[in-house]
Design a protein around this motif. Sequence first.
Motif, PDB file in Angstrom:
ATOM      1  N   UNK A 129       8.587  -8.529  -9.245  1.00 43.05           N
ATOM      2  CA  UNK A 129       7.895  -7.475  -9.500  1.00 43.05           C
ATOM      3  C   UNK A 129       7.169  -6.807  -8.189  1.00 43.05           C
ATOM      4  N   UNK A 130       6.649  -5.458  -8.370  1.00 38.96           N
ATOM      5  CA  UNK A 130       5.828  -4.950  -7.263  1.00 38.96           C
ATOM      6  C   UNK A 130       4.426  -5.858  -7.084  1.00 38.96           C
ATOM      7  N   UNK A 131       4.178  -6.537  -6.045  1.00 42.61           N
ATOM      8  CA  UNK A 131       2.978  -7.099  -5.858  1.00 42.61           C
ATOM      9  C   UNK A 131       1.779  -6.229  -6.406  1.00 42.61           C
ATOM     10  N   UNK A 132       0.935  -6.897  -7.033  1.00 41.15           N
ATOM     11  CA  UNK A 132      -0.441  -5.947  -7.542  1.00 41.15           C
ATOM     12  C   UNK A 132      -1.673  -6.681  -6.810  1.00 41.15           C
ATOM     13  N   UNK A 133      -1.513  -8.197  -6.441  1.00 35.78           N
ATOM     14  CA  UNK A 133      -2.909  -8.711  -5.679  1.00 35.78           C
ATOM     15  C   UNK A 133      -2.276  -9.233  -4.407  1.00 35.78           C
ATOM     16  N   UNK A 134      -3.143  -9.491  -3.554  1.00 33.92           N
ATOM     17  CA  UNK A 134      -2.927 -10.152  -2.146  1.00 33.92           C
ATOM     18  C   UNK A 134      -2.132 -11.392  -2.486  1.00 33.92           C
TER      19      UNK A 134
ATOM     20  N   UNK B 112      -2.158   0.098  -4.648  1.00 39.15           N
ATOM     21  CA  UNK B 112      -3.187  -0.853  -3.934  1.00 39.15           C
ATOM     22  C   UNK B 112      -3.151  -2.258  -4.847  1.00 39.15           C
ATOM     23  N   UNK B 113      -3.413  -2.977  -3.921  1.00 38.39           N
ATOM     24  CA  UNK B 113      -3.521  -4.375  -4.297  1.00 38.39           C
ATOM     25  C   UNK B 113      -4.887  -4.897  -4.229  1.00 38.39           C
ATOM     26  N   UNK B 114      -5.203  -5.596  -5.085  1.00 40.96           N
ATOM     27  CA  UNK B 114      -6.375  -6.465  -5.348  1.00 40.96           C
ATOM     28  C   UNK B 114      -6.568  -7.582  -4.517  1.00 40.96           C
ATOM     29  N   UNK B 115      -7.831  -7.687  -3.857  1.00 39.96           N
ATOM     30  CA  UNK B 115      -8.060  -8.829  -2.826  1.00 39.96           C
ATOM     31  C   UNK B 115      -9.435  -9.277  -3.602  1.00 39.96           C
ATOM     32  N   UNK B 116     -10.060 -10.221  -2.751  1.00 39.81           N
ATOM     33  CA  UNK B 116     -11.384 -10.798  -3.159  1.00 39.81           C
ATOM     34  C   UNK B 116     -12.520  -9.758  -2.993  1.00 39.81           C
ATOM     35  N   UNK B 117     -12.303  -8.706  -2.358  1.00 40.13           N
ATOM     36  CA  UNK B 117     -13.570  -7.802  -2.114  1.00 40.13           C
ATOM     37  C   UNK B 117     -13.333  -6.347  -2.166  1.00 40.13           C
ATOM     38  N   UNK B 118     -11.960  -5.927  -2.701  1.00 40.43           N
ATOM     39  CA  UNK B 118     -11.504  -4.552  -2.914  1.00 40.43           C
ATOM     40  C   UNK B 118     -10.041  -4.290  -3.153  1.00 40.43           C
ATOM     41  N   UNK B 119      -9.621  -3.102  -2.932  1.00 38.95           N
ATOM     42  CA  UNK B 119      -8.150  -2.843  -2.755  1.00 38.95           C
ATOM     43  C   UNK B 119      -7.465  -2.628  -1.367  1.00 38.95           C
ATOM     44  N   UNK B 120      -6.261  -2.952  -1.269  1.00 38.76           N
ATOM     45  CA  UNK B 120      -5.758  -2.967   0.140  1.00 38.76           C
ATOM     46  C   UNK B 120      -5.442  -1.494   0.492  1.00 38.76           C
TER      47      UNK B 120
END
Length: 511
Positions: A180-185, A322-330
Amino acid sequence: MKILTTKRVSLTMLAPLLLGVLAGCGESKEAPKGSAAAAPDLKVQFMVPSFADIPDMNNEYWSKFQKDNKVQLNIDWIPSGDYDTKFDLVLASGNIPEVIVANSITRPTLQNAVKQGAFWDLTPILGDFSKYPNLKKNGYMDVWNYVRTDGKIFGVPRNRPHIDLSLKMRKDWLDKFNLPVPTTLDEYAATLKTIVDGDPDGNGKKDTVGLIGQGNTGNFFADSDGSFLSAFGGLDPIYSKDGGMINKYLTPNYTDMVSYFHKMYSDGVLAKDFSVIKQTQAEEIFTTGRAASYGRNTWRDFNFEQTIKKVQPDANVISLPPMKGPGGSSVQLSVPFSGAFYISKQVPEEKARQILDFFERTTTPEQTDYNYYGVEGVDYTMVDGQQQLTELGVKQVTANGTGAIFPLAYNNKMKVINPAAPKAYNDAKEKSVAIYEEVGKIDPFSIINSNTWTSIWPKYQSEWQSMVVKAIVGQITMDEYKAYIEKLNGSPDFQTAYKEFAADYKEKFPK
């Protein structure tokens, strides 16, 4: 941090630029529709960064541009990968061209040159902008405040949209591996590892790069570093215990991003020589189907895909959501300008005013539209209600630096839609990245200044870059890297710089 947003509708992108040569020609008799009143013919020398082919300044596009805008151009096009180095050398030599582009208004060498009187202080000339209405109304509302140094205006901002950069992904390779298209880092890193461990191009070798990078101080993975840093929260203001605003490179957030890249490197996702790859090499690796992901301008998706199709006909290049990371979106939103034009103080005042008049005449929606599409019937035709570039137009507009030498009017489609692409493609691309404006962050250090930082950072910049690379490739441990950063942050000079950053941030980003 305050997120800059706008709902203004816009048009276009800036076509990329060219290689280092001198070029020039053209005279004029009348200004284009929508411009300021006609002015005396102007002969002017520019030094600008280039990103593509060498332009023919005698072709239809450039001949009309120079004639309509009453200007004769003598342009020194410097390859983008070499531009900052050449820029520094030119400033050091003192032999500064009449107009020079600074890619970053916070670059220490630029700020030092400004303080040493190398460029015109435009503040008294611009005044209340009553003589320069286009420069005022057709730029982003706060842009002239952003480009100030010590409260004064030295540079004319090159207006650009907020939505620009994106992380690209080979969607056809995702489909090949049923991913799938990644949604998180974390999903992104795992996805790239699956691809590089497989054989996506079917050549029987495991030689595919996951994320392609390039060697550039503070920007190690093409134009994607800011997107990753945003996901780690590193584009928000990070303050020290005494209230100073820590430079983004030396924040815990940036260190966390370095650790993330170290893991990707250890997993074989990054190119072994990522730190020495030049931009032209990185683009060539991606467009010949040897890399899965790459960070560049969104509008390039169509061109990249068409080029890859020559060797891999099923290629499908997308801009990741946008992918989610520990502090926001990519998502890194660009500041609403791409550097600025600086007029050498060696230029007589009368000519400096003529150059400003030239910028005034060309900072219009009409001129930006021309920048994007060129001459009707030559560079484009109307197809389904959209200007569609002809084969000649692709060469004269898309493959040349048509936005290099004037500020452009602000619009938020410039770096998204591609004038060579069908309308349906552009409509879909606009829709797919519209969310960027809602979740993205800008880099405040592209705007704020510190005199102390300007004077001290050049002493540490190369060493810091080396330490980042060593940490990513495992030549030093992350604990050793953290100790190095802690030592820098403990320096009284750095602490002073951080207080200056905090004060400038408060002034330029009032709540």
